[in-house]
Design an enzyme around this catalytic site. Sequence first.
Site, PDB file in Angstrom:
ATOM      1  N   SER A 250       4.790 -17.591   0.850  1.00 12.34           N
ATOM      2  CA  SER A 250       5.271 -16.662  -0.173  1.00 12.34           C
ATOM      3  C   SER A 250       5.811 -15.425   0.517  1.00 12.34           C
ATOM      4  CB  SER A 250       4.150 -16.253  -1.139  1.00 12.34           C
ATOM      5  OG  SER A 250       3.337 -15.237  -0.582  1.00 12.34           O
TER       6      SER A 250
ATOM      7  N   TYR B  55      -4.288 -11.929   3.057  1.00 12.07           N
ATOM      8  CA  TYR B  55      -3.411 -12.845   2.324  1.00 12.07           C
ATOM      9  C   TYR B  55      -2.089 -13.006   3.067  1.00 12.07           C
ATOM     10  CZ  TYR B  55      -0.554 -14.845  -1.407  1.00 12.07           C
ATOM     11  OH  TYR B  55       0.304 -15.647  -2.144  1.00 12.07           O
TER      12      TYR B  55
END
Length: 340
Positions: free
Chosen positions: A177, A202
């Site tokens: 992402s 993340y």
Amino acid sequence: MSEENTLTPQQKIGSGFGRDSTAAEVVAGIDLTGKTAMVTGGYSGLGLETVRALASAGATVVVPARRPEHARDVLAAAGLTPGTRGGDVSVAELDLADQASVKEFAAGFLAGAEPGTRRSLDILINNAAIMASPEHRVGPGWESQFATNHLGHYALTNLLWPALTAAEGARVVSLSSTGHKLSGIRFDDINFDAGYDKWRAYGQAKTANALFAVQLDALGRDFGVRAFAVHPGGIMTELQRHLPREEMIAAGWMDENGTVDARFKTPAQGAATSVWAATSPGLEGMGGVYCEDCDIAEPTVPGSPEARIRGVDAHAVDREAAAQLWQVSADMTGINAFAG
């Protein structure tokens, strides 16, 4: 031919699809009858739409799930029960944060071959993830986002390698992402032992997902296995379950009334790039690239207005970092299909 001449350029190919394309649209006209696909986390959000599209094209789809009974209920409610859409959909237990569970699942899948044959796997979509979760340790003290999003899928793919090579033309899709822009790989402190930051953790995990595709493609292309990393786009799914509403409002993802920003995609649109990377005839002979909006992404233009939300940063497609991460992952898990 030199290695440089075999690399797929990180540039658009003009796929004919775009940001608003849906998974059903990109798979229309593609026949996956007789093919086997696997989608981790294929019972919520993007994963569910990915399974729906692959099954509609005739694929037999395996859905590994941490909560198998819940997964079966969700898939049944979506009409995705065995034989209902041309391809069977089945569920098996898998906890990506637990390496023993990964080994047990992979062994069970490989053992399901007909006598005298090898089980084949044509499409593996490493879709499941956790995002910005509170600090949590798994296994021998691993940071949970890196362990779940990357190491779990690293081990799964390596353990399923015999099935991928048996397919003679398999594709592996790794969901990254724009989160990759938040952090490269912290090789000196991968587990955030010196202090935890949920967003940097993340970001590191999403960079790892992209680098995994780079190295897997480099190692696997001579065996007919190609790999792609995918940014699905911003989508409101269960992935946001760890985020307070106030944080999402402050980030501009929604307003005070809970209305989601227009930049976000629907789950069907979000699943499109994964399905495109897994099935598009236009990607034959290609791999090792980061994709977005149903095309190969362009490199990020540093300092540009869209640098945070579009394109792939250089650190997420760096071949040296990809090779280093692969070795670190092999050392951490004790698993490497290419060792020796």
